[in-house]
Write a protein that holds these residues in place. Structure first.
Motif, PDB file in Angstrom:
ATOM      1  N   GLY A 133      19.154   9.899 -15.584  1.00 20.48           N
ATOM      2  CA  GLY A 133      20.411  10.423 -15.062  1.00 20.48           C
ATOM      3  C   GLY A 133      20.479  11.928 -15.177  1.00 20.48           C
ATOM      4  N   SER A 134      21.574  12.441 -15.748  1.00 21.50           N
ATOM      5  CA  SER A 134      21.754  13.890 -15.843  1.00 21.50           C
ATOM      6  C   SER A 134      20.913  14.514 -16.945  1.00 21.50           C
ATOM      7  CB  SER A 134      23.229  14.221 -16.085  1.00 21.50           C
ATOM      8  OG  SER A 134      24.018  13.814 -14.987  1.00 21.50           O
ATOM      9  N   SER A 135      20.745  13.806 -18.072  1.00 26.68           N
ATOM     10  CA  SER A 135      20.005  14.403 -19.178  1.00 26.68           C
ATOM     11  C   SER A 135      19.582  13.346 -20.177  1.00 26.68           C
ATOM     12  CB  SER A 135      20.848  15.473 -19.887  1.00 26.68           C
ATOM     13  OG  SER A 135      21.954  14.876 -20.545  1.00 26.68           O
ATOM     14  N   PHE A 136      18.623  13.723 -20.983  1.00 25.79           N
ATOM     15  CA  PHE A 136      18.203  12.931 -22.144  1.00 25.79           C
ATOM     16  C   PHE A 136      18.060  13.890 -23.312  1.00 25.79           C
ATOM     17  CE2 PHE A 136      14.646  12.014 -24.978  1.00 25.79           C
ATOM     18  CZ  PHE A 136      15.049  10.804 -25.529  1.00 25.79           C
ATOM     19  N   THR A 137      18.581  13.498 -24.478  1.00 23.38           N
ATOM     20  CA  THR A 137      18.457  14.297 -25.688  1.00 23.38           C
ATOM     21  C   THR A 137      17.912  13.430 -26.806  1.00 23.38           C
ATOM     22  OG1 THR A 137      20.275  15.791 -25.087  1.00 23.38           O
ATOM     23  CG2 THR A 137      19.693  15.654 -27.419  1.00 23.38           C
ATOM     24  N   GLY A 138      16.909  13.950 -27.511  1.00 24.48           N
ATOM     25  CA  GLY A 138      16.349  13.236 -28.648  1.00 24.48           C
ATOM     26  C   GLY A 138      15.958  14.213 -29.740  1.00 24.48           C
ATOM     27  N   THR A 139      15.915  13.735 -30.983  1.00 21.75           N
ATOM     28  CA  THR A 139      15.538  14.574 -32.113  1.00 21.75           C
ATOM     29  C   THR A 139      14.247  14.065 -32.734  1.00 21.75           C
ATOM     30  OG1 THR A 139      16.895  13.262 -33.629  1.00 21.75           O
ATOM     31  CG2 THR A 139      17.923  15.182 -32.601  1.00 21.75           C
TER      32      THR A 139
END
Length: 713
Positions: free
Chosen positions: A627-633
């Motif tokens: 979709g618009s974004s993916f964030t992971g740490t």
């Protein structure tokens, strides 16, 4: 006897909003091709009899670019054969500029589709369509016009202009006519509904079976053992279910009859299916058949279409010639196109991989009972918990050497630790996929017609994530191996070996560059006392929409914030240069963005991303459809200290001096007049055996430390 057959696959992202109405008869061709600058429709009068199929072109009108991949029935396979009567390929031409030995039967043709679902062929050689992705949005060059002789679009030497479709962020299907947004059916899990349509037309009707029999042949409503429903449900191990649709509109058991006045003449299937769609909308009071059911099967009268069936990729509609609507292999194959699956080929033979349902179809009411090859099985997502992705040439533990046990898809068990599908991934180009094609009597793959009980290797397009054709390359038995020379283009080979078959499983070894049998020489770290972060991006059709950032999170001691961001991407569908940076060991947050909001896979290309922290792929298994974004740490603080020691440490078990339990002022049990254990004098602990006349250490006259009046506190 099984008749081998071919289908026509119209390759599109999806079919757009249905027709408001449709023509019932073909228009007679007029003569002369003369451009009309106002109407852009040539001889406008010639189109009046069929206002939908012969319509004017509008300035800056948006179309969907399509490729129709056409095959024709041309061979027979005896049911006793396990493999490989080559079909008669004569009469199969190339189409659209590629020549061919029979131009009346082109292998593929180029089309554009308007917002009402009307599809127009582009005249061969009339302009430039190179590099345009099937299913993408385009605008015709301003000089393009309709040829009144054949109804085709002539580009008049111009080129198609790519344009990304507008999307309604609220996903309002009444307002959003975007091809991809209306009918993207990428997921092949969950519950899906289907309606089969028996078509009555002018002069002929679908006549193979009654509504009740057709329902039984598609859904098993009266006990049919193998059909569209049971085939998908058993191959997916219950992760995909197919149910009769339309009950809310009075459709019984998923089958309805639609009558149109379209002429049942050869080649008139396009007009007929458009008329059927319009009649469905009018008869049931909807603007789109997908308001009633997810997928629709149109069963046309005999003699209307060339070939036996076709379907639109990632769409809702499949079309069959009469009795082919009843055969399960044709049903599963064509609806597979709706799900986004490409054809399974072997060598130069289209459909030649007969191990699964995306090869040939057969005129058999109860078979062949089989599932899909390795590439399609990866794409379905049914075995996502049982698959291994080898990133060949990378540095992960199993990227270059994998020796493992492969379980056949027939024995899938959600509760067991199994490997069913292996992908040998490359940064670009086609990838290899492997699985054990286990064939057991009465099992879900008991009817596989090729490579039963062998380890099969296929090569496929689309990364195993989106539409792409596959090619069968190997069928390996015990003790055999296959070498894929120069696998990454750098001179190093990939070798796949089958060591044995035991306990119903295959023992397989996959080795790149001989790395299973030798120890790599230690290499100097590129980042002494730090970690290297590597970001690998493969763009989709719209690279400029992709960006990423990397920043510090947490409060690790000594960790600097790298505050990294991506370069600008401008080349589409390309593996970009790897971004590498040394960073402090610590905790980080990575975010990838798509400014348009549709990720980098799979509607407009097959983009992907990988983030390595040292040698670890920190987001393995995260796809590009974010979709618009993916964030992971990822990461952790280095050298987390142990619990601080006390200032005056006390051992867990203190010594007897001082005593574990301090005595009271007087002993709990006062001593007797003489010590309990003799002899305290001359020695504290008497020897077990009486000492010799001359002990090793002669006792002193008195104890070394004479006892005090009270014990030492």
């Amino acid at each position: 006897m099984l008749f081998r057959s071919y289908c026509t696959a119209a390759i599109a992202a999806s079919l757009v909003a249905p027709l408001a109405s449709a023509a019932s008869t073909a228009t007679s061709a007029s003569h002369g091709v003369e451009k009309n600058k106002n109407l852009r429709g040539g001889d406008h009068a010639a189109f009046s009899a069929n206002k939908h199929n012969h319509r004017d072109l509008q300035e800056e009108e948006e179309f969907t670019f399509l490729i129709a991949d056409i095959q024709y029935e041309d061979g027979v396979i005896a049911s006793s054969r396990n493999r490989n009567l080559q079909g008669n390929s004569q009469g199969k031409g190339k189409g659209n500029g590629n020549g061919g030995n029979n131009p009346n039967k082109p292998g593929h043709t180029i089309h554009v589709q308007d917002a009402n679902g009307l599809i127009f062929e582009i005249e061969e050689g009339s302009g430039d369509t190179a590099g345009t992705t099937s299913g993408s949005k385009v605008i015709l060059p301003p000089q393009a016009f309709r040829n009144p002789n054949n109804g085709k679009i002539n580009l008049a030497g111009g080129s198609l202009k790519s344009k990304k479709p507008k999307k309604n962020k609220n996903r309002d299907l009444q307002e959003d006519n975007s091809t991809t947004e209306l009918h993207r059916h990428l997921a092949t899990t969950g519950a899906k509904t289907v309606v089969a349509v028996m078509v009555n037309a002018a002069g002929a009707s679908y006549d193979h079976a009654s509504e009740a029999v057709l329902s039984d042949d598609v859904f098993g409503t009266n006990g049919d053992s193998f059909n569209l429903k049971t085939g998908y449900e058993q191959c997916s191990h219950g992760k995909l279910t197919i149910n009769p649709g339309g009950s809310a509109k009075g459709i019984i058991n998923g089958v309805t009859t639609i009558t149109v006045d379209t002429a049942a003449t050869l080649g008139n299937d396009e007009n007929m299916r458009n008329a059927v769609t319009a009649q469905i909308n009018a008869q049931f009071g909807v603007s789109d058949p997908t308001e009633i059911a997810d997928y629709w099967m149109y069963c046309l009268p005999p003699g209307v279409m060339n070939g036996i069936a076709y379907a639109f990729i990632n769409s809702w509609q499949s079309v069959y010639s009469n009795d082919w609507c009843n055969y399960p292999s044709a049903q599963i194959h064509e609806v597979g196109h709706n799900f986004g699956y490409g054809h399974s080929n072997e060598g130069s033979e289209d459909y030649g991989d007969q191990s699964g349902m995306m090869g040939y179809s057969y005129s058999d009411d109860e078979g062949p009972v089989m599932c899909f090859n390795a590439a399609k099985s990866w794409q379905t997502g049914w075995f996502v918990d049982k698959q291994v992705n080898m990133n060949i040439g990378s540095t992960g533990a199993t990227d270059n050497c994998l020796e493992t046990e492969i379980t056949g898809q027939t024995d899938y068990d959600v509760n067991l630790d199994q490997t069913i599908v292996v992908k040998m991934n490359k940064n670009s180009g086609k990838d290899l996929f492997l699985m054990y094609n286990k064939k057991t009597a009465g099992g879900i793959n008991s009817g596989t017609l090729e490579g039963g009980n062998t380890v099969m290797v296929v090569e496929a397009e689309g990364e195993g994530l989106a539409y792409g054709e596959s090619w069968l390359l190997g069928k390996l038995s015990a003790g055999s191996s296959q070498t894929f020379a120069n696998y990454l283009g750098d001179g190093r080979d990939l070798v796949v070996s089958v060591l044995s078959f035991s306990n119903g499983k295959a023992q397989v070894k996959i080795e790149f560059d001989g790395l299973c049998d030798r120890t790599m020489a230690p290499t100097t770290s590129p980042c002494p006392n730090q970690k290297q972060v590597s970001v690998e991006i493969t763009t989709d059709n719209y690279p400029s929409e992709t960006s990423w950032t990397l920043k510090k999170v947490g409060n690790c001691a000594g960790q600097a914030d790298p505050n990294l961001s991506s370069p600008s991407y401008s080349t589409a569908n390309t593996a970009q240069p790897t971004f590498e940076q040394c960073v402090d060991k610590g905790q980080y947050e990575f975010t990838i963005n798509d400014s348009y909001g549709d990720g980098i896979c799979c509607g407009y290309g097959t983009g992907s991303f990988t983030v390595l922290y040292g040698d670890t792929n920190v987001f393995d298994g995260v796809g590009g459809d974010f979709g618009s974004s993916f964030t992971g740490t990822f990461g952790e603080c280095e050298g987390t200290p142990p619990t601080p020691a006390p200032v005056n440490p006390t051992p867990t078990n203190p010594p007897t001096n001082p005593p574990t339990n301090l005595p009271t002022a007087n002993p709990t049990n006062p001593p007797s007049a003489f010590p309990t254990n003799l002899p305290t004098n001359p020695q504290t602990n008497p020897p077990t055996n009486v000492p010799t006349s001359n002990p090793t250490n002669p006792p002193t006259a008195f104890p070394t430390n004479p006892p005090t009046a009270n014990p030492t506190s």
